[in-house]
Motif scaffolding. Sequence first.
Motif, PDB file in Angstrom:
ATOM      1  N   ASP A 164       3.168  14.020   6.158  1.00 15.55           N
ATOM      2  CA  ASP A 164       3.579  13.874   7.556  1.00 15.55           C
ATOM      3  C   ASP A 164       3.028  14.979   8.447  1.00 15.55           C
ATOM      4  N   GLY A 165       2.417  16.000   7.857  1.00 17.29           N
ATOM      5  CA  GLY A 165       1.933  17.126   8.641  1.00 17.29           C
ATOM      6  C   GLY A 165       3.060  17.978   9.203  1.00 17.29           C
ATOM      7  N   GLU A 166       4.222  17.932   8.538  1.00 15.73           N
ATOM      8  CA  GLU A 166       5.376  18.663   9.047  1.00 15.73           C
ATOM      9  C   GLU A 166       5.230  20.164   8.828  1.00 15.73           C
ATOM     10  N   VAL A 167       4.508  20.547   7.778  1.00 19.86           N
ATOM     11  CA  VAL A 167       4.198  21.958   7.541  1.00 19.86           C
ATOM     12  C   VAL A 167       2.709  22.070   7.249  1.00 19.86           C
ATOM     13  N   ASP A 168       2.186  23.277   7.346  1.00 17.02           N
ATOM     14  CA  ASP A 168       0.765  23.502   7.125  1.00 17.02           C
ATOM     15  C   ASP A 168       0.451  23.906   5.690  1.00 17.02           C
ATOM     16  N   MET A 169       1.434  24.497   5.020  1.00 19.26           N
ATOM     17  CA  MET A 169       1.285  24.888   3.621  1.00 19.26           C
ATOM     18  C   MET A 169       2.626  24.703   2.924  1.00 19.26           C
ATOM     19  N   THR A 170       2.546  24.475   1.620  1.00 27.87           N
ATOM     20  CA  THR A 170       3.772  24.469   0.831  1.00 27.87           C
ATOM     21  C   THR A 170       3.449  24.795  -0.615  1.00 27.87           C
ATOM     22  N   THR A 171       4.413  25.321  -1.311  1.00 28.95           N
ATOM     23  CA  THR A 171       4.332  25.365  -2.762  1.00 28.95           C
ATOM     24  C   THR A 171       4.658  23.965  -3.279  1.00 28.95           C
ATOM     25  N   GLY A 172       4.270  23.685  -4.500  1.00 26.75           N
ATOM     26  CA  GLY A 172       4.622  22.389  -5.067  1.00 26.75           C
ATOM     27  C   GLY A 172       3.765  22.030  -6.263  1.00 26.75           C
ATOM     28  N   TRP A 173       3.936  20.808  -6.719  1.00 28.29           N
ATOM     29  CA  TRP A 173       3.343  20.345  -7.971  1.00 28.29           C
ATOM     30  C   TRP A 173       2.044  19.596  -7.708  1.00 28.29           C
ATOM     31  N   ASN A 174       1.015  19.989  -8.417  1.00 28.29           N
ATOM     32  CA  ASN A 174      -0.338  19.507  -8.125  1.00 28.29           C
ATOM     33  C   ASN A 174      -0.450  17.981  -8.107  1.00 28.29           C
ATOM     34  N   GLY A 175       0.154  17.307  -9.057  1.00 25.34           N
ATOM     35  CA  GLY A 175       0.013  15.858  -9.128  1.00 25.34           C
ATOM     36  C   GLY A 175       0.607  15.138  -7.938  1.00 25.34           C
ATOM     37  N   ARG A 176       1.702  15.677  -7.418  1.00 22.67           N
ATOM     38  CA  ARG A 176       2.306  15.076  -6.230  1.00 22.67           C
ATOM     39  C   ARG A 176       1.362  15.182  -5.030  1.00 22.67           C
ATOM     40  N   PHE A 177       0.655  16.307  -4.929  1.00 21.72           N
ATOM     41  CA  PHE A 177      -0.281  16.475  -3.821  1.00 21.72           C
ATOM     42  C   PHE A 177      -1.485  15.540  -3.969  1.00 21.72           C
ATOM     43  N   ASP A 178      -1.942  15.350  -5.193  1.00 23.28           N
ATOM     44  CA  ASP A 178      -3.070  14.454  -5.401  1.00 23.28           C
ATOM     45  C   ASP A 178      -2.705  13.017  -5.041  1.00 23.28           C
ATOM     46  N   ASN A 179      -1.495  12.605  -5.410  1.00 25.49           N
ATOM     47  CA  ASN A 179      -1.065  11.261  -5.038  1.00 25.49           C
ATOM     48  C   ASN A 179      -0.922  11.126  -3.527  1.00 25.49           C
ATOM     49  N   ALA A 180      -0.413  12.185  -2.877  1.00 28.38           N
ATOM     50  CA  ALA A 180      -0.301  12.155  -1.417  1.00 28.38           C
ATOM     51  C   ALA A 180      -1.681  12.064  -0.773  1.00 28.38           C
ATOM     52  N   ALA A 181      -2.643  12.815  -1.325  1.00 30.93           N
ATOM     53  CA  ALA A 181      -4.006  12.764  -0.792  1.00 30.93           C
ATOM     54  C   ALA A 181      -4.606  11.365  -0.954  1.00 30.93           C
ATOM     55  N   ALA A 182      -4.307  10.729  -2.085  1.00 34.89           N
ATOM     56  CA  ALA A 182      -4.802   9.366  -2.305  1.00 34.89           C
ATOM     57  C   ALA A 182      -4.212   8.388  -1.300  1.00 34.89           C
ATOM     58  N   ASP A 183      -3.032   8.735  -0.776  1.00 27.96           N
ATOM     59  CA  ASP A 183      -2.386   7.904   0.251  1.00 27.96           C
ATOM     60  C   ASP A 183      -2.779   8.305   1.666  1.00 27.96           C
ATOM     61  N   GLY A 184      -3.734   9.219   1.775  1.00 26.97           N
ATOM     62  CA  GLY A 184      -4.235   9.589   3.091  1.00 26.97           C
ATOM     63  C   GLY A 184      -3.799  10.935   3.613  1.00 26.97           C
ATOM     64  N   ALA A 185      -2.972  11.655   2.862  1.00 30.16           N
ATOM     65  CA  ALA A 185      -2.541  12.972   3.323  1.00 30.16           C
ATOM     66  C   ALA A 185      -3.718  13.942   3.360  1.00 30.16           C
ATOM     67  N   LYS A 186      -3.741  14.806   4.349  1.00 28.14           N
ATOM     68  CA  LYS A 186      -4.785  15.815   4.483  1.00 28.14           C
ATOM     69  C   LYS A 186      -4.336  17.067   3.749  1.00 28.14           C
ATOM     70  N   VAL A 187      -4.421  17.013   2.429  1.00 32.98           N
ATOM     71  CA  VAL A 187      -3.873  18.095   1.611  1.00 32.98           C
ATOM     72  C   VAL A 187      -4.815  18.399   0.463  1.00 32.98           C
ATOM     73  N   SER A 188      -4.912  19.693   0.130  1.00 39.79           N
ATOM     74  CA  SER A 188      -5.691  20.129  -1.013  1.00 39.79           C
ATOM     75  C   SER A 188      -5.050  21.404  -1.571  1.00 39.79           C
ATOM     76  N   TYR A 189      -5.611  21.901  -2.660  1.00 45.15           N
ATOM     77  CA  TYR A 189      -5.067  23.106  -3.303  1.00 45.15           C
ATOM     78  C   TYR A 189      -6.111  23.656  -4.266  1.00 45.15           C
ATOM     79  N   PHE A 190      -5.882  24.894  -4.721  1.00 42.41           N
ATOM     80  CA  PHE A 190      -6.670  25.490  -5.784  1.00 42.41           C
ATOM     81  C   PHE A 190      -5.723  25.952  -6.885  1.00 42.41           C
ATOM     82  N   TYR A 191      -6.260  26.101  -8.102  1.00 49.64           N
ATOM     83  CA  TYR A 191      -5.431  26.517  -9.238  1.00 49.64           C
ATOM     84  C   TYR A 191      -5.294  28.039  -9.359  1.00 49.64           C
TER      85      TYR A 191
END
Length: 345
Positions: free
Chosen positions: A218-245
Amino acid sequence: MKRTTLTLAASLLATTALAEGQELTVASWGGSYQDAQSKALFEPYEAATGNTIKQETYGGMSDVRLQVSSGQVTLDVVASGSGSAARAGAEGLLEPLDYDVIDVSNFPDAFYSEYCVGGDVFSVVPAFNTDKYGEDGPKGWADFWDTEKFPGSRAYRGTVSGALEPAMMALGVAPEDVYAELSSEEGIERALDKIRELKPNIAVFWSSGAQHAQLMKDGEVDMTTGWNGRFDNAAADGAKVSYFYDQGLLDYDCFAIPKGAPNKDLAMQFIAEISKAEYQDDLPKYITYGPTNSDAYDTGEISEEVAATLPSSPANMDMQLPISLEWYAEWEQIAAEMYQEMLTE
């Protein structure tokens, strides 16, 4: 998919001799995570064995505690976080696992315990909005705390699990020294002070994987902690999100058997079956969590490109800090109380 039902069935008969036509009740957390488990593990198990998996969603070990204490256990197998399972096992809520039945010879030692065997590996990472920061966002926890270099709102974990370690690394503590530094109330307070420093920029303290993924979608925050797989699924749904390990926290979800499970022996054999590499190599097709069975990287199902995205691939494991169950067993209760006090200040 490389394997066939016939091949799996033959393997099954040779190793576990399961009877057909039985039913197991397996509880997990729902959402994209349970969907992935179903496609990669549960449905192939049913096809191979003729047994039926009755899937349920549950609220975690509090549900197991209620069933065990009432003597009315209906769940045969539960998915759990590694720390929750360790605590539940110490409390007497879980059956010890039989590693003569469950083969963990190709599992790293960090991915199984007396009461729970790893089903997938995930990482707690700092995720960022690619529209705001581009593809070259924060790498490591010092960057997550750096509001001058990376201005914007943050979200952070609302419970203590995985919350103190990033703060310690943001302070410059080497990953290998984090748990030693946190092994006192003074060390915990030092980590809390670092979170207090960031608190004016924390818009949300999140409580679930679905929530932190939605915050980024939703773009409600610019950064967050969280679980990598959830972010990848969100990105697949169109979220503008990425991360590094870089400096991620390496953890695993696992399978456990509640004390008094009605189908304990079948549950043990079920866990043994889905722990095989030929099951685990399919999980990354549905969610970017890594296998716990190292042989899954050698079956040919996980390409080098996909392996590079998974938290349990050797290159990514080397740059992360494995969660210490020993530290949580000793310090979590004290740390959780101190964390909640910090949240309410």
